[in-house]
Design a protein around this motif. Structure first.
Motif, PDB file in Angstrom:
ATOM      1  N   GLN A 134      -4.800  -4.469  12.655  1.00 68.17           N
ATOM      2  CA  GLN A 134      -6.022  -3.749  12.283  1.00 68.17           C
ATOM      3  C   GLN A 134      -6.984  -3.646  13.461  1.00 68.17           C
ATOM      4  O   GLN A 134      -7.596  -2.591  13.688  1.00 68.17           O
ATOM      5  N   SER A 165       0.813  -1.217   0.000  1.00 70.15           N
ATOM      6  CA  SER A 165       0.000   0.000   0.000  1.00 70.15           C
ATOM      7  C   SER A 165       0.845   1.265   0.000  1.00 70.15           C
ATOM      8  O   SER A 165       0.304   2.362  -0.130  1.00 70.15           O
ATOM      9  N   ILE A 173      -1.507  -3.385   4.439  1.00 69.69           N
ATOM     10  CA  ILE A 173      -1.499  -2.403   5.533  1.00 69.69           C
ATOM     11  C   ILE A 173      -0.083  -1.889   5.790  1.00 69.69           C
ATOM     12  O   ILE A 173       0.257  -1.503   6.910  1.00 69.69           O
ATOM     13  N   ASP A 221      -5.817  -1.124  15.949  1.00 69.81           N
ATOM     14  CA  ASP A 221      -6.015   0.218  15.396  1.00 69.81           C
ATOM     15  C   ASP A 221      -7.477   0.640  15.522  1.00 69.81           C
ATOM     16  O   ASP A 221      -7.780   1.757  15.966  1.00 69.81           O
ATOM     17  N   ALA A 281      -1.809  -9.388  10.564  1.00 74.29           N
ATOM     18  CA  ALA A 281      -2.490  -8.239   9.967  1.00 74.29           C
ATOM     19  C   ALA A 281      -3.796  -7.948  10.701  1.00 74.29           C
ATOM     20  O   ALA A 281      -4.128  -6.786  10.983  1.00 74.29           O
ATOM     21  N   ARG A 318      -1.565  -9.931   3.038  1.00 73.03           N
ATOM     22  CA  ARG A 318      -2.397  -9.105   3.924  1.00 73.03           C
ATOM     23  C   ARG A 318      -1.579  -8.046   4.645  1.00 73.03           C
ATOM     24  O   ARG A 318      -2.063  -6.934   4.886  1.00 73.03           O
ATOM     25  N   LYS A 322       0.940   1.119   7.901  1.00 73.66           N
ATOM     26  CA  LYS A 322       0.972   1.059   9.362  1.00 73.66           C
ATOM     27  C   LYS A 322       2.253   0.403   9.884  1.00 73.66           C
ATOM     28  O   LYS A 322       2.457   0.331  11.097  1.00 73.66           O
TER      29      LYS A 322
END
Length: 440
Positions: free
Chosen positions: A329, A84, A100, A332, A325, A96, A103
């Protein structure tokens, strides 16, 4: 649960220091200290660390440092995929986590000279190299582990131990001179099982808490051994007294009961983590963070791929990296990632050239480490290896720098001097310089 072995055919120790309320009848339990906020008076949540330990040494090529332009015998079977974050590429099995990457911070330039499991584990878990040569399959302790230091310096509240290791303790995950009360509380049971129950959190044999209290009172009246409080005497009776007290405290803790009850989670959340043993351990780690535990290790063996590394990654990595992952997530989304450090690593990387058994061997000149959360700026790669991944070449960092970073993020001064029971001063980390790019 399968027993995982390394290249020396040593089993991963599950029962090393299973300290718990089985201690009521003889044994032990980690100290449950009172919590201490690092930002006293500010209302800020104390920080925690979830350390995912990939015992055996995961390949940097097949995870976070692919070399698509290297010769086939170096680059391996997997392609490099986009993440990403433009310009950052991971190996194909890390789909996966690639999604992200904004992060995550990836360190590609840690190196050391301890190329066997026992020594490499000790160096990365404690920040101190072994004092003497040790065997590849060794379980050694020459210095307190990060988890034990966090337990010593931070503690936890509500009757919970401050340091967990799930489902077993790492080779060098013990307290050394800090003492047995700072050893990890081990949870060997499988939270993906419908019969999951953490031993020692409930009264044994169906006893009511009131009856246990009666037994506690009786024991205190019967036990009149003289105690020697001077730390240098290392009086085992003092430790045993403490284990009894801690066992009662854990058993009577509503916070502990709630933290371990993963069945109360929304089924959709459990599905997101994956219903595997590792996925549910990640979920349990999140629940322990919510309960205020400062340090949790998830000890995951089976990464010593001397044979069949590509088949091994294809079978295992989708579940494994998907659970990590999901953990990041979930933290977060719950507002916990700002105060929770997630770290993923093993003792070293793997050799550049693929061997005759389609595997890679031990290689401590290069390795990759993932960090996320606790103020770590995401979407970055720190350091690099050379074009073929043989060695860390830019922004070369040491295990000491890595461990100092974790301490700093936990609010522990990495330059602190500890004292052994005999009064000998010992540096917590010999080079207490954190990795500046990770400090935010």
């Amino acid at each position: 649960m399968a027993t995982l072995r390394n290249c020396e055919s040593n089993t991963t120790r599950r029962d090393c220091l299973r300290l718990g309320l089985g201690a009521l009848m003889g044994g032990g339990l980690v100290d449950a200290l009172r919590s201490r906020s690092l930002a006293a008076g500010s209302g800020a949540r104390p920080t925690s660390c979830i350390l995912v330990w990939m015992d055996g040494g995961p390949s940097h090529y097949e995870t976070f440092d692919p070399k698509p332009n290297a010769p086939a015998e170096v680059r391996g079977e997997f392609s490099a995929i986009e993440t990403s974050v433009p310009g950052i590429r991971f190996a194909e099995p890390m789909k996966r986590l690639a999604a992200i990457a904004d992060k995550l911070a990836i360190i590609r330039s840690i190196r050391h000279d301890q190329g066997n499991h026992g020594a490499g584990n000790h160096y990365m878990i404690t920040g101190a190299p072994p004092r003497i040569p040790v065997g590849c399959g060794a379980f050694v302790s020459f210095h307190p582990s990060m988890g034990s230091v966090a337990a010593h310096e931070r503690g936890a509240g509500g009757g919970l131990p401050p340091y967990f290791s799930i489902p077993s303790m790492t080779r060098s995950g013990g307290p050394n001179f800090l003492g047995a009360k700072y050893a990890p509380f081990v949870v060997p049971d499988d939270p993906s099982s419908e019969r999951f129950r953490v031993r020692d959190v409930s009264p044994p044999g169906g006893l009511e808490v009131t009856r246990v209290d009666d037994r506690r009172s009786l024991r205190e009246r019967l036990d009149r051994f003289k105690r020697f409080a001077d730390k240098s005497t290392a009086d085992p009776a003092l430790a045993l007294d403490e284990y009894y007290h801690q066992g009662y405290e854990l058993m009577g803790s509503p916070l502990a009961q709630r933290a371990f009850d993963v069945s109360q989670e929304d089924p959709r959340v459990r599905d997101h983590y994956g219903r595997s043993s590792f996925g549910q351990r990640c979920l349990l780690a999140r629940r322990l963070v919510e309960a205020g535990v400062p340090f949790i290790t998830l000890n995951e063996g089976g990464w010593d791929h001397h044979i069949g590394i590509f088949d091994g990654f294809k079978k295992r990595m989708p579940v494994f990296e998907g659970a990590i992952a999901a953990l990041i997530q979930d933290l977060d989304q719950r507002g916990l990632l700002d105060s929770t450090l997630v770290v993923v690593l093993g003792e070293f990387g793997r050799t550049p050239k693929i061997n005759k058994d389609a595997g890679r061997d031990h290689w401590s000149n290069a390795m990759s480490v993932l960090m996320a959360g606790c103020g770590t700026p995401g979407g970055q790669v720190v350091g690099s290896t050379d074009a073929y991944g043989y060695a860390a070449s830019e922004r070369v960092l040491s295990p000491e720098n890595f461990v100092a970073t974790i301490y700093a993020k936990l609010g522990i001064d990495p330059g602190k001097i500890l004292h052994t029971p005999a009064g000998r001063p010992t540096f917590l980390v010999s080079d207490p310089t954190p990795i500046r790019e990770l400090m935010g």
